[in-house]
Motif scaffolding. Structure first.
Motif, PDB file in Angstrom:
ATOM      1  N   CYS A 145      -1.943   1.980  12.714  1.00  0.00           N
ATOM      2  CA  CYS A 145      -3.038   1.291  12.011  1.00  0.00           C
ATOM      3  C   CYS A 145      -4.281   1.414  12.887  1.00  0.00           C
ATOM      4  O   CYS A 145      -4.336   0.825  13.968  1.00  0.00           O
ATOM      5  N   PRO A 146      -5.286   2.175  12.434  1.00  0.00           N
ATOM      6  CA  PRO A 146      -6.496   2.351  13.242  1.00  0.00           C
ATOM      7  C   PRO A 146      -7.165   1.025  13.596  1.00  0.00           C
ATOM      8  O   PRO A 146      -7.783   0.912  14.656  1.00  0.00           O
ATOM      9  N   LEU A 147      -7.031   0.025  12.748  1.00  0.00           N
ATOM     10  CA  LEU A 147      -7.611  -1.291  13.063  1.00  0.00           C
ATOM     11  C   LEU A 147      -6.948  -1.865  14.325  1.00  0.00           C
ATOM     12  O   LEU A 147      -7.620  -2.384  15.217  1.00  0.00           O
ATOM     13  N   ASN A 173      -2.312  -7.202  12.487  1.00  0.00           N
ATOM     14  CA  ASN A 173      -2.649  -5.777  12.635  1.00  0.00           C
ATOM     15  C   ASN A 173      -3.061  -5.540  14.090  1.00  0.00           C
ATOM     16  O   ASN A 173      -4.214  -5.293  14.427  1.00  0.00           O
ATOM     17  N   CYS A 215     -11.421  -2.236   9.651  1.00  0.00           N
ATOM     18  CA  CYS A 215     -10.484  -1.303   9.007  1.00  0.00           C
ATOM     19  C   CYS A 215     -11.290  -0.148   8.438  1.00  0.00           C
ATOM     20  O   CYS A 215     -12.206  -0.363   7.635  1.00  0.00           O
ATOM     21  N   CYS A 233      -5.380   4.532   2.508  1.00  0.00           N
ATOM     22  CA  CYS A 233      -5.007   4.447   3.915  1.00  0.00           C
ATOM     23  C   CYS A 233      -4.069   5.624   4.195  1.00  0.00           C
ATOM     24  O   CYS A 233      -2.905   5.624   3.778  1.00  0.00           O
ATOM     25  N   TYR A 241       0.815  -1.221   0.000  1.00  0.00           N
ATOM     26  CA  TYR A 241       0.000   0.000   0.000  1.00  0.00           C
ATOM     27  C   TYR A 241       0.847   1.269   0.000  1.00  0.00           C
ATOM     28  O   TYR A 241       0.311   2.366   0.135  1.00  0.00           O
ATOM     29  N   VAL A 244       2.963   0.527   8.135  1.00  0.00           N
ATOM     30  CA  VAL A 244       2.442   1.081   9.389  1.00  0.00           C
ATOM     31  C   VAL A 244       3.200   0.486  10.579  1.00  0.00           C
ATOM     32  O   VAL A 244       3.961  -0.475  10.436  1.00  0.00           O
ATOM     33  N   GLU A 264     -10.694  -7.798   4.623  1.00  0.00           N
ATOM     34  CA  GLU A 264     -11.113  -6.770   5.588  1.00  0.00           C
ATOM     35  C   GLU A 264     -12.370  -6.042   5.105  1.00  0.00           C
ATOM     36  O   GLU A 264     -12.942  -5.225   5.833  1.00  0.00           O
TER      37      GLU A 264
END
Ligand code: 13P
Ligand code: SF4
Length: 302
Positions: free
Chosen positions: A86-88, A114, A172, A261, A26, A61, A200
């Protein structure tokens, strides 16, 4: 410096410092171009074990840099921007995981990579989107808590119906916004195209996909369909660049809105350059956490 000057300087610095650049699919196109190795999370973790260089720059990340650091405790691991979280992973704070462990004492806890190093240290085994089904199937216990991604967990549950899987309510923020209508419109406009979606993505998106793939598996899916010229890609747009680079004779389509992202895209050429010059920002995991987290990662790799 313009992009080309930065790329040239980075490749010079890389040689001078004997550094290795490990990047996720990514990452920005220009970061992928200067990287020594570009892969999915599983590919990055596996590859990290074979890197000889003392200095490894992780372009991805934060949890990815932590994983590389856990696997290479004697090397210097750096990430060009420590805010690339990583917000997840943030959906599963370690205190909450400990609370769940008390609530589900006879369950095996499987954590998607993650997640933070602290969480990896707290669970029984890790998995990535590429091996989640396999890992859950092989765990001897029939009772599983899967964290933190509910969409990946639900996808695993479909493939492993014989086990009871309790889903952690995380998701995610990027894949959750996949636009069903836009995908259906793109499918209609390109009836021969095959659709690949990341696990995801929410269930309704997975249902209309021809392939549910980790980013690495997307590469394999294209290679396995030599007769197909067009693919609809439902994941972060860096993957579209990675695919187009590897398969220049195919067409990779993004359904109307671009999935981005923001955290992955925090890593820029300028920051990578500065990271190499100043050898910053070092990612180090405390010994007690590292040892326990390593066990969860090693079990996965085994
Ligand atoms: P992959 O392991 O498929 O590359 O996925 C990582 C990720 O962060 C997906 O959002
Ligand atoms: Fe995390 Fe989603 Fe970004 Fe992947 S795309 S790094 S899961 S926020």
């Amino acid at each position: 410096m313009d992009i080309q000057q930065l790329k040239d300087t980075i490749s010079h610095l890389k040689k001078e410092k004997n550094a290795y650049i490990l990047a996720h699919n990514y990452q920005l196109p220009e970061i992928q171009d200067v990287a020594d190795y570009v892969a999915d999370s599983l590919g990055m973790a596996k590859h990290a074990l074979s890197i000889q260089n003392d200095l490894i720059v992780v372009c991805g990340v934060y949890f990815m840099a932590e994983t590389v650091s856990i696997l290479n405790p004697d090397k210097r691991i750096i990430i060009p921007d420590t805010n690339a979280g990583c917000p997840l992973a943030n959906f599963a704070p370690v205190e909450e995981v400990r609370r769940w462990r008390k609530q589900y004492p006879d369950y095996t806890f499987v954590a998607y990579v993650n997640s933070s190093a602290e969480v990896k240290a707290e669970v029984d085994i890790c998995c990535t989107s590429a091996n989640a089904i396999d890992i859950v199937r092989r765990v001897p216990n029939n009772k599983i808590v899967f964290l933190p991604d509910k969409n990946l967990g639900r996808y695993v549950q479909k493939h492993v119906p014989e086990k009871e899987i309790v889903l952690w309510p995380g998701f995610c923020v990027v894949h959750e916004t996949a636009d069903l209508e836009a995908i259906l419109r793109t499918k209609e406009a390109h009836p021969r195209a095959l659709t690949m979606a990341h696990p995801e993505c929410p269930e309704e998106i997975q249902e209309i996909a021809d392939g549910i793939c980790s980013t690495g598996q997307m590469m394999d899916f294209v290679a396995k369909h030599p007769e197909t010229r067009e693919f609809i890609i439902v994941t972060e747009w860096g993957m579209v660049y990675a695919l187009q680079k590897k398969f220049p004779d195919r067409l990779f389509l993004e359904p109307s809105h671009r999935m981005e992202c923001k955290n992955m895209k925090r890593i820029t050429l300028q920051k990578l350059h500065d990271a190499l010059v100043e050898e910053k920002f070092i990612v180090k995991v405390a010994d007690d956490i590292r040892e326990k987290a390593r066990q969860s990662i090693d079990k996965m790799l085994a």
